[in-house]
Design a protein around this motif. Structure first.
Motif, short mmCIF file in Angstrom:
data_model
loop_
_atom_site.label_atom_id
_atom_site.label_comp_id
_atom_site.label_asym_id
_atom_site.label_seq_id
_atom_site.Cartn_x
_atom_site.Cartn_y
_atom_site.Cartn_z
N GLY A 111 7.09 -3.09 11.63
CA GLY A 111 6.18 -2.49 10.66
C GLY A 111 5.71 -1.12 11.13
N TYR A 112 4.78 -0.57 10.37
CA TYR A 112 4.24 0.76 10.61
C TYR A 112 2.82 0.62 11.13
CZ TYR A 112 1.39 4.74 9.35
OH TYR A 112 0.47 5.74 9.39
N LEU A 158 8.81 -6.98 8.80
CA LEU A 158 7.39 -7.15 8.53
C LEU A 158 6.85 -5.87 7.92
CD1 LEU A 158 4.71 -9.00 10.47
CD2 LEU A 158 4.25 -6.61 9.93
N SER A 159 6.24 -6.01 6.76
CA SER A 159 5.56 -4.93 6.05
C SER A 159 6.51 -3.75 5.78
CB SER A 159 4.31 -4.52 6.81
OG SER A 159 3.42 -3.92 5.91
N MET A 160 6.37 -2.62 6.48
CA MET A 160 7.35 -1.54 6.26
C MET A 160 8.76 -2.04 6.56
SD MET A 160 7.72 2.17 8.15
CE MET A 160 8.50 1.51 9.63
N TYR A 179 10.19 -3.45 3.53
CA TYR A 179 10.74 -2.47 2.57
C TYR A 179 12.16 -2.07 3.02
CZ TYR A 179 5.63 -1.66 2.12
OH TYR A 179 4.27 -1.80 2.03
N ARG A 188 -2.16 7.44 1.69
CA ARG A 188 -1.16 7.75 2.73
C ARG A 188 -1.23 9.23 3.09
NH1 ARG A 188 2.01 3.28 3.45
NH2 ARG A 188 2.50 2.02 1.63
N MET A 233 7.32 5.88 2.85
CA MET A 233 6.77 4.70 2.15
C MET A 233 6.13 5.11 0.83
SD MET A 233 5.27 2.09 5.00
CE MET A 233 4.33 3.24 6.01
N ILE A 267 -4.06 -6.47 3.41
CA ILE A 267 -3.13 -5.35 3.12
C ILE A 267 -2.03 -5.82 2.18
CG2 ILE A 267 -1.52 -3.69 4.18
CD1 ILE A 267 -3.23 -3.86 6.73
N ARG A 268 -1.43 -6.95 2.52
CA ARG A 268 -0.38 -7.54 1.67
C ARG A 268 -0.75 -9.01 1.46
NH1 ARG A 268 0.01 -3.27 0.27
NH2 ARG A 268 1.45 -1.66 0.93
N HIS A 315 -2.45 -9.46 8.80
CA HIS A 315 -1.19 -8.75 8.55
C HIS A 315 -0.14 -8.98 9.65
CE1 HIS A 315 0.97 -5.81 6.24
NE2 HIS A 315 1.08 -4.95 7.23
C1 MLT Z 1 2.99 -1.86 7.74
O1 MLT Z 1 2.36 -2.70 8.38
O2 MLT Z 1 4.20 -1.65 7.96
C2 MLT Z 1 2.26 -1.06 6.69
O3 MLT Z 1 1.01 -1.66 6.40
C3 MLT Z 1 3.09 -0.93 5.46
C4 MLT Z 1 2.41 -0.10 4.41
O4 MLT Z 1 1.58 0.76 4.75
O5 MLT Z 1 2.75 -0.25 3.23
#
Ligand code: MLT
Length: 270
Positions: free
Chosen positions: A17-18, A98-100, A103, A137, A195, A222-223, A248
């Protein structure tokens, strides 16, 4: 591209993730390697020891380019990951993001569907950002380029970790802070812009035929769980698991629970 390659057997590609790096997957790399699988965990471009390329990537979101920072798109990162699998002679992998990283996993599944043995989607979601999220962002990018990653860590750690983790697991809190403050602000900014410009993956979900494990922390602000349910309803061959007392960073907050779900899933599909 820096990466960890541990264990032998069917491969699991871990996408962090980010703003983290490959070491956020340390408990899973160990568990996977000890259970007869091969863990491949890269530092995605601009993170950890993988430097961001100096040329600007091709993007569908020119408004999210920064003059001083090359953009890291989700499809750039997915293509980097595929090139790493080529380099390691791995045809197919379970892709765990995970998260990013989720994606990036969606882009990977879209670009290279036959290479996906299974998907693990943790703390992520399919829809793109709304305007408010994009503005958030942009603000974060300005902060990190001006003041580095410490203010980002201060602002985000209380959302990344559940109250119980914050109160009872100082080592996890320390580890998460260290990962964030160790990130390169330019690499993180490039990913934030990527993102912000990512596409909506909702239409991709019914196309995913590989088995999927969807994991979410019950207390993830967050999610949240609703994002995981949304994916579960649209991916036909999916299993949803909600982890208690985690937000998260489920894989670090409740590593034993996460590892058991992951290893059971790997055994089930192999
Ligand atoms: C992450 O944990 O990778 C971020 O929360 C992803 C996001 O900012 O969308």
């Amino acid at each position: 591209m820096a990466y960890v390659d541990a264990g032998e057997g069917p491969a699991v590609l871990f996408l962090h993730g980010y703003p983290f790096d490959k070491w956020m997957w340390s408990p899973q790399i160990k568990a996977v390697a000890e259970n007869g699988f091969r863990a491949v965990a890269p530092d995605l471009r601009g993170f950890g020891e993988t430097v961001a390329p100096t040329s600007v990537g091709d993007s569908s979101a020119p408004s999210h380019r920064l003059k001083s920072v090359p953009l890291s798109t989700m499809d750039d990162m997915a293509s980097d990951a595929a090139a790493l699998l080529d380099h390691l002679n791995i045809d197919q992998a379970v892709v765990c993001g995970l998260s990013m990283g989720g994606y990036v996993a969606f882009e990977f599944a879209h670009l290279f569907p036959t290479r996906v043995r299974g998907l693990v989607l943790a703390g992520t979601r399919a829809p793109a950002d709304n305007e408010q999220e994009k503005a958030g962002r942009e603000q974060q990018v300005q902060t990190m380029l001006r003041a580095g990653m410490v203010p980002i860590s201060i602002a985000t750690v209380p959302k990344l970790l559940a109250p119980r983790t914050l109160a009872d697991k100082p080592d996890v809190v320390k580890c998460v802070r260290k990962l964030i403050t160790g990130s390169n602000p330019k690499g993180a900014a490039a990913a934030q812009c990527g993102m912000a410009g990512r596409r909506d993956y909702t239409e991709d979900l019914p196309q995913i035929k590989a088995p999927a494990l969807i994991v979410v922390g019950r207390e993830d602000p967050i999610r949240p769980v609703a994002d995981a349910e949304f994916m579960h309803e649209r991916i036909s061959n999916s299993q949803l698991e909600v982890i208690d007392d985690a937000a998260h960073m489920t894989n670090l907050e409740e590593p034993e629970v996460f590892n058991r779900l992951l290893v059971d899933f790997l055994r089930l599909i192999h």
